[in-house]
Design an enzyme around this catalytic site. Sequence first.
Site, mmCIF file in Angstrom:
data_model
loop_
_atom_site.group_PDB
_atom_site.id
_atom_site.type_symbol
_atom_site.label_atom_id
_atom_site.label_comp_id
_atom_site.label_asym_id
_atom_site.label_seq_id
_atom_site.Cartn_x
_atom_site.Cartn_y
_atom_site.Cartn_z
ATOM 1 N N ILE A 58 49.340 44.405 42.624
ATOM 2 C CA ILE A 58 49.799 43.425 43.199
ATOM 3 C C ILE A 58 49.261 41.936 42.700
ATOM 4 O O ILE A 58 49.726 40.992 42.312
ATOM 5 C CB ILE A 58 49.758 43.408 44.542
ATOM 6 C CG1 ILE A 58 50.317 44.849 45.129
ATOM 7 C CG2 ILE A 58 50.179 42.312 45.500
ATOM 8 C CD1 ILE A 58 50.154 44.967 46.455
ATOM 9 N N LEU B 13 37.277 46.319 37.656
ATOM 10 C CA LEU B 13 37.981 47.235 37.069
ATOM 11 C C LEU B 13 37.938 48.572 37.258
ATOM 12 O O LEU B 13 38.001 49.421 36.393
ATOM 13 C CB LEU B 13 37.785 46.920 35.438
ATOM 14 C CG LEU B 13 37.871 45.807 34.820
ATOM 15 C CD1 LEU B 13 37.411 45.452 33.356
ATOM 16 C CD2 LEU B 13 39.423 45.145 34.951
ATOM 17 N N TYR C 33 41.072 53.082 56.072
ATOM 18 C CA TYR C 33 41.683 51.982 55.103
ATOM 19 C C TYR C 33 42.383 51.026 56.072
ATOM 20 O O TYR C 33 41.946 49.718 55.904
ATOM 21 C CB TYR C 33 42.581 52.588 54.193
ATOM 22 C CG TYR C 33 43.489 51.578 53.690
ATOM 23 C CD1 TYR C 33 42.978 50.665 52.731
ATOM 24 C CD2 TYR C 33 44.936 51.423 54.042
ATOM 25 C CE1 TYR C 33 43.861 49.715 52.620
ATOM 26 C CE2 TYR C 33 45.866 50.451 53.596
ATOM 27 C CZ TYR C 33 45.307 49.391 52.593
ATOM 28 O OH TYR C 33 46.061 48.631 52.183
#
Length: 331
Positions: A12, A33, A146
Site C-alpha cells: 500500500i 525492507l 494485529y
Amino acid sequence: MKILVTGGAGYIGSHCVLALLEQKNDVIVIDNLSTGHLETIETLKKYGNLKFYNLDLVKSKNLSIIFNENNIDAVIHFAAFSQVGESVKNPQKYYINNVVGTLNLLQAMLENNVKKIVFSSTAATYGEPEYIPIDENHSQKPINPYGQSKLMIEKIMDDYSNAYNLKSVRLRYFNVAGADSHTRIGEWHNPETHLIPNILKSKFKDGQIFKMFGDDYNTKDGTCVRDYIDIEDLVNAHILALEYLNNGGETNFFNLGTNNGNSVKEVFSTCERVLGEKIAVQIEARRAGDPASLVANNSKAKKYLNWTPKISLENSIKNAYEWEKVLQERI
Ligand code: UDP
C-alpha cells in the site's frame, strides 16, 4: 510538500508514494525492507523526487535527524506487520514493531514540530461484526494482536492530539485489492496469503492449486463476504486525508471500503472471467479467525474527505493480473 512515508516499499505504501510523486511532492521513505522490496523503491525513483532511508522505526536513533534534515511537513505511516495469524502466534513481534515503532515516530514528529499524520488502521480494530455494514460508531473489540496493536495506536493518537495538538487521520481499511493501473508496481508478498493474488498465482509456475477456506458460512453462497477496495481508490483517500489536515481538519477516523460485499466464490468467478478460463479449486476447512462478513459503511469518508471509490472489482482484478504477469517474469 515534503511528505515522510513509512513503509513506502510495501504494497500500500508504494502505491501511495507513486501518487504523491505524481502530484509533485517530495517524498522521503523510511522502510526496513523486512517485507518491502528495494526493487520497488528503484522503480518509484523514476517518477519523481524520492529519498530512501533503509531504517527500522523501532531501533533507529536517527529519526529526529531525518525530520530535521528534510524539513518534513506531514507523515503517512504504513510501516507495520499485518498478518493476523502470525500476530496470534507471536504477539510480541506485533506489539514491539507496530506500537513501539509508532511511538518512536511520534516522538520524532513532536521533537520537530510536525503535527499532521495519516495512519493506516484497519477494519480488524472492530473485531467480530455486531452489524453490517460497519460504520465508525461500531464498537472496537479486536480479536487478534494485529487488530489490538492498531487500536492501541489509534488511542495513543487521540491522546497526542489532545495533549500536543498532533492531528491524525486514521484510515480503517477493509480488503485492499488490485495494482497500479499502469503496471509499474503491485502486490508482492512472500509468502502470499491474500485471496486475489492466490487465485491468480494458481495459473503460474510458482502457484499452488487455489484453496477456498470454507463454504459453509451463513452467507449468500456459503463463502466469506468481504469489501474489496481498489488500491488506487484507497491511495486517493490518503491524499484527500492530507488535504483535510492541511485545511485545518480535526483528528478523525474513516472507514475505507465500497459499501459492497463480495463472496469468495464471486471473487473467484470474476477472476475466471478476467483470465478467460476455468481455474482449479479445492474446498478446504475454514481458516481460523475469519468472520463470515465484513462490509464497510463508507459514508463518513465520502462526507468529510469528499472521497468516492470508482474502480470496480473486475477492473481491480484485471490490474492485479497484469501486475502478476510482470511479477512472474521477475521471480
Ligand atoms: N481466502 C481463501 N483462500 C486463500 C486466501 C484467502 O479462501 O488462499 C479467503 C479467506 O478465508 C477470506 C477471504 O478469502 O474469507 C479474504 O482473505 P484475505 O486473506 O485476502 O483477506 P482478510 O479478509 O483475511 O483480510
